[in-house]
Design an enzyme around this catalytic site. Structure first.
Site: not given
Ligand code: SIN
Length: 326
Positions: A16, A30, A63, A96-97, A169, A283
């Site tokens: 992103t 997007y 990602s 971020t994913d 995340k 456990e």
């Molecule tokens: C992001 O970057 O927030 C989503 C898309 C990705 O992980 O490439």
């Protein structure tokens, strides 16, 4: 002592942070990874006085499409760049994913003391209030800062500097990452870096495998059929099972996992609780069932440690030692 500006390699992989949308208010739908790294850097003002940045477009992907072959290429490229005397640190721009997985993979496979800092963005580059430019600026600040040496792979989002281990995340807004009980390592404000704690677990030292073992992951849920565990384990070398609470297991899940362990599938018992932990023989009798306990590694990151341990042929006792130390 050299007085030259720090020189930072910046590797773009997509996400992103390089996303473009049809309008400045569009945050969904997007195209991730659409913008090239040179264009992206034009939105980050003030870089010239911070560091000499050497940009490189390695991939341009969402990602979710990250594969082990991408990790191989990325780790190899980083190792070459960090071995250069004229490079002081590296920044990786990443979606971020799956960032928490790549960050921990690099944390285990990069042994240089030079900083490797990952960042990205939750809003596309074309959005009003895009978070990418400041994250990139901060990542370069951190990569260029002597205080960040020897901390392993770092992640910066929304001014907060996090270690790779324990990273998750957790949100869908800017500043989406946290490493809760493990604490933030520090803060970055403009070009200043403030470190408040240092990671104590081991890092680095793992070779990037040429051949990857098959390591899969399952999470416990109400009414989970043990047949699903049998199916997941059928063609796996390793399986991370995120049990309830302290990695606890219903009797029939435990039996299915123990049967797989008896066939030589390495079973790592983790917890599905987001800040959870598993205590060896706490456990569940791990000794009796041949399980490995993940300590407080998240299931996603436990899978990476298992992957690298299995790739170098570690036996169950050695694998347990890895989870105790890394
Ligand atoms: C992001 O970057 O927030 C989503 C898309 C990705 O992980 O490439």
């Amino acid at each position: 002592m050299s007085t030259r500006q720090p020189r930072i390699a910046l590797i773009a992989t997509g996400g992103t942070v390089a996303g473009t949308a049809g309008s400045s208010t569009q945050q969904l739908g997007y195209r991730a990874g659409a913008l090239g790294v040179e264009a992206l850097l034009t939105s980050v003002s003030g870089l010239a006085t911070l560091a000499e940045v050497i940009p490189e477009q390695l991939f341009a992907i969402d990602s979710a499409a990250m594969e082990l072959s991408h990790w191989q290429t990325l780790a190899g490229r980083l190792a070459v760049l960090l071995a250069r005397e004229d490079i002081d640190g590296a920044v990786v721009l990443h979606g971020t994913d799956t960032l928490e997985e790549t960050a921990y993979f690099l944390h285990l496979t990069q042994s240089s003391n030079k900083p490797v800092v990952l960042t990205g963005a939750m809003r596309p580059a074309t959005a009003l209030g895009a978070d990418g430019p400041m994250n990139i600026y901060h990542a370069i600040s951190a990569a260029a800062h002597p205080a960040c040496h020897g901390l392993g792979t770092l992640v910066i989002f929304g001014d907060v500097l996090l270690g790779a281990r324990g990273l998750q995340k957790r949100d869908s807004v800017p500043g989406a990452f946290s490493a809760d009980q493990y604490g933030r390592l520090g803060l970055v404000k403009d070009r200043d870096v403030f470190i408040y704690q240092r990671p104590t677990r081991e890092r680095g030292g793992f070779a990037v495998p040429d051949r990857w073992p098959r390591v899969t992951m399952l999470t416990a849920f109400v009414d989970l059929s043990p047949r699903l565990i049998e199916a997941a384990a059928a063609d796996a070398d390793g399986l991370v099972f995120a049990g309830v609470g302290n990695g606890n297991l219903r009797e029939d899940w435990c039996a299915a996992l123990a049967a797989a362990a008896a066939r030589g599938v390495r079973i790592v018992r983790a917890s599905r609780v987001s800040n959870g932990t598993t205590v060896r023989n706490g456990e569940i009798d791990d000794d009796a069932y041949g399980f490995i306990s993940a300590d407080n590694l998240t299931p996603l990151q436990a899978r990476i440690l298992l992957l690298l341990g299995l790739a170098r042929g570690d036996k169950p006792q050695q694998l347990q030692t890895l989870f105790d130390r890394y």
